[in-house]
Design a protein around this motif. Structure first.
Motif, PDB file in Angstrom:
ATOM      1  N   VAL A  15       0.837  -1.207   0.000  1.00 33.51           N
ATOM      2  CA  VAL A  15       0.000   0.000   0.000  1.00 33.51           C
ATOM      3  C   VAL A  15       0.873   1.260   0.000  1.00 33.51           C
ATOM      4  O   VAL A  15       0.588   2.221  -0.710  1.00 33.51           O
ATOM      5  CB  VAL A  15      -0.971   0.008   1.202  1.00 33.51           C
ATOM      6  CG1 VAL A  15      -1.662   1.352   1.342  1.00 33.51           C
ATOM      7  CG2 VAL A  15      -2.002  -1.101   1.051  1.00 33.51           C
ATOM      8  N   THR A 107      -6.726   3.828   3.929  1.00 31.42           N
ATOM      9  CA  THR A 107      -6.362   2.412   3.993  1.00 31.42           C
ATOM     10  C   THR A 107      -6.621   1.903   5.403  1.00 31.42           C
ATOM     11  O   THR A 107      -6.134   2.493   6.360  1.00 31.42           O
ATOM     12  CB  THR A 107      -4.873   2.220   3.649  1.00 31.42           C
ATOM     13  OG1 THR A 107      -4.731   2.223   2.247  1.00 31.42           O
ATOM     14  CG2 THR A 107      -4.348   0.916   4.177  1.00 31.42           C
ATOM     15  N   THR A 149      -5.889   0.238  -3.741  1.00 28.73           N
ATOM     16  CA  THR A 149      -5.477   1.586  -3.321  1.00 28.73           C
ATOM     17  C   THR A 149      -5.483   2.530  -4.518  1.00 28.73           C
ATOM     18  O   THR A 149      -5.948   3.673  -4.429  1.00 28.73           O
ATOM     19  CB  THR A 149      -4.067   1.537  -2.691  1.00 28.73           C
ATOM     20  OG1 THR A 149      -4.074   0.573  -1.648  1.00 28.73           O
ATOM     21  CG2 THR A 149      -3.653   2.885  -2.135  1.00 28.73           C
TER      22      THR A 149
END
Lengths: 398, 190
Positions: A15, A107, A149
């Motif tokens: 991420v 996230t 993402t």
């Protein structure tokens, strides 16, 4: 399609790589296990000058989301990350972000909520936020966490959506698990997300606007109607963005992943990493000639009811796996189960036996024999016509 | 390789066990394979017994759960014998790789393990002689290479140089490489 470069990355690091490539204007974040690595790696990229991001190290998650709201209202592309109690502390601001229609991407590295204190994976944190007006994506692997993402930016900022997006992955299981992750070239990601041109921003002084203002009995209701309309209409746009990303990356990205569902008698519906474990078992059962299937929603909010109902309506029995309890629902079922059963009722399907399994709370391991026991239960339900207990527990000592 | 190789690591927290598991996966990835490497997280304290897992496969790995029936068990710290059930779930034709000064026959007896293969390497001794510190974890990779061929020694050496090169002095990196080569040569099967 562009070629990915393969790197050994844990899900959190995957991420951070996506965030580095997106190069957002502002990241305001506070560390919490198991999300810490996301922010830690990203702050290193800031320190190394690999991104232009204004990194705001705040004093709490409430402050993190507050700073994100301010920056996003000012017209910036904004990202943050959290987990568990950190997400809980953001609560007030989650609704403010969605109510102000700010396309913030958050996230979540899923972790159980206290108490008792536990740092391991379940979905109680993000599931609690399912009514907060954020779109929610769930990743099975570090690879999907990376992919989601990037897609989340496009989804959030789409002019017909303009809502914040929560991109979730399982804490420790994928968050700290290292695997082979394909990373797109930086330019390909930058081109995919494009430059953010906000339609309204507080810093656009030539077109002054007011945001998050007093909104009493006169217009509040109408604004909420607009907000729910945006969410209700989001799914076809999300689908289109998923398709575009699939063409770019060469990786399958349907909003609901179907395995063996063309002719499945017995289906398990499950989010995130346990979908992979379930598919591993399903492959073995299929090889033995038993018609089993697996459904993994990649998108949970807005809920892809139509896709799921269409896939399960001809099954003999269906199991839903929930990694959270929705306390106080009839028999304490999980959120995924209540969504699916209400969707079935709305479609007029009432004869299909569906049972719920609460699993993996606080990081309890979910191993193949447990999944096998679910398929066995489904066979028995179909054979006897007796649904039995509506809510069951997987891997629990009783 | 037609199926997945599943490895369970045993060691004590602070010995670099998790890093070694990741390095093994990374070495496999260099040859186009898929891998997973993850520790079992408890309440970590320096010296506490820990487990870690590595899966290696030619195909994408879908399963996300701890390994119940490993093909291989790697024991980085021999003083775990009798403390932890090291052979739990190990396949009867599985492989044990252990850091010890004892012989495979002695280890077989102590672990009551009759099948498969037992590989012994005195990794702590090699580490103390070459690196001057008892950090034996990565040396186990050399033995994995010899026992299975799933990764070759050159790849492990290349990765070790890459990982350590940025952080340590050249002579320390070289000492690590020598240690790997010695572990490869000095390990014994029985």
């Amino acid at each position: 399609m562009v070629e990915s470069k393969y790197m050994p990355l844990d899900g959190a690091n995957a991420v951070s790589q996506a965030m580095r490539q997106i190069n957002p204007d502002v990241v305001a974040a506070y560390p919490i296990t198991p999300q810490t690595a996301v922010v830690q790696n990203f702050s290193q990229y800031v320190a190394d000058g690999l991104v232009d991001t204004e990194f705001v190290p705040v004093e709490s998650e409430h402050a993190a989301m507050s700073a994100c709201v301010g920056a996003s209202a000012a017209g910036a592309r904004v990202m943050t990350a959290t987990a568990a109690n950190g997400l809980a502390l953001m609560w007030e601001m989650l609704y403010i972000a969605s109510g102000m229609r700010l396309p913030i991407v958050l996230t979540v590295v899923n972790r159980a909520l206290s108490s008792p204190l536990n740092i391991h994976c379940d979905h109680s944190d993000s599931m609690g936020a399912r009514d907060s007006g954020w779109l929610q994506l769930y990743a099975e692997t570090g690879q999907e966490a990376y992919d989601n993402t990037i897609k989340a930016i496009r989804i959030a900022e789409h002019p017909d959506i303009l809502l914040p997006v929560m991109s979730c992955q399982d804490g420790f299981i994928t968050g700290h698990g290292v695997e082979r992750v394909g990373i797109l070239p930086d330019e390909a990601v930058q081109e995919f997300v494009g430059t953010y041109h906000p339609k309204y921003s507080l810093l656009d002084t030539d077109h002054p606007v007011t945001m998050g203002a007093w909104d009493f009995t006169d217009y509040y209701f109408e604004h909420k109607r607009q907000q729910t309309e945006a969410m209700n209409n989001a799914l076809p746009i999300v689908k289109q963005i998923f398709r575009e990303y699939e063409e770019l990356s060469g990786r399958p990205q349907s909003i609901v992943d179907m395995w063996g569902m063309d002719d499945a008698d017995y289906a398990i519906i499950v989010l995130a990493s346990t979908a992979g474990t379930t598919r591993t078992v399903a492959r073995e059962w299929r090889a033995r000639g038993i018609k089993v299937g697996v459904i993994k929603p990649r998108v949970y909010r807005p809920f892809p009811a139509q896709e799921i109902i269409e896939a399960i309506k001809n099954c003999k029995a269906v199991a839903v796996l929930d990694r959270a309890i929705s306390f106080g629902t009839p028999l304490g079922a999980g959120p995924l189960f209540t969504d699916i059963t209400s969707a079935l009722y709305n479609e007029g399907i009432t004869g299909l036996p569906v049972v719920d399994y609460i699993y993996g709370l606080g990081g309890r391991d979910t191993v193949p024999p447990m999944i096998e026991s679910v398929y066995q239960d489904l066979q028995e339900i179909a054979a006897t016509g007796e649904r039995g207990a509506l809510v069951r527990y997987l891997g629990l000592r009783e | 390789m037609n199926q997945m190789l599943e490895i369970r690591w045993h060691g004590r927290a602070g010995q670099g066990v998790v890093t070694a598991g990741e390095l093994l996966g990374e070495a496999a990835m260099e040859t186009g394979k898929y891998f997973q490497a993850f520790p079992e997280y408890g309440a970590e304290r320096m010296g506490a017994p820990i487990k870690a897992y590595t899966r290696i496969s030619d195909k994408p790995i879908e399963i996300h759960s701890p390994i119940l029936e490993p093909d291989m068990v790697i024991v980085v710290n021999p003083n775990l014998i009798g403390v932890v059930d090291l052979t739990e779930g190990l396949k009867p034709d599985g492989i044990i790789i252990i850091n010890t000064s004892q012989t495979p026959q002695e280890i077989r007896k102590r672990l009551d393990f009759k099948g498969g293969q037992v590989w012994c390497v005195d990794a702590s001794k090699i580490a103390l002689e070459e690196i001057k510190r008892d950090i034996p974890s990565t040396m186990m990779l050399a033995v994995v290479s010899k026992a299975t061929g799933i990764v070759d020694l050159d790849t492990i050496i290349h990765l070790t140089k890459e990982r350590l090169g940025g952080k340590l002095r050249p002579e320390v990196v070289e000492a690590n490489v020598r240690a790997l080569k010695r572990a490869y040569e000095e390990c014994v099967q029985g």
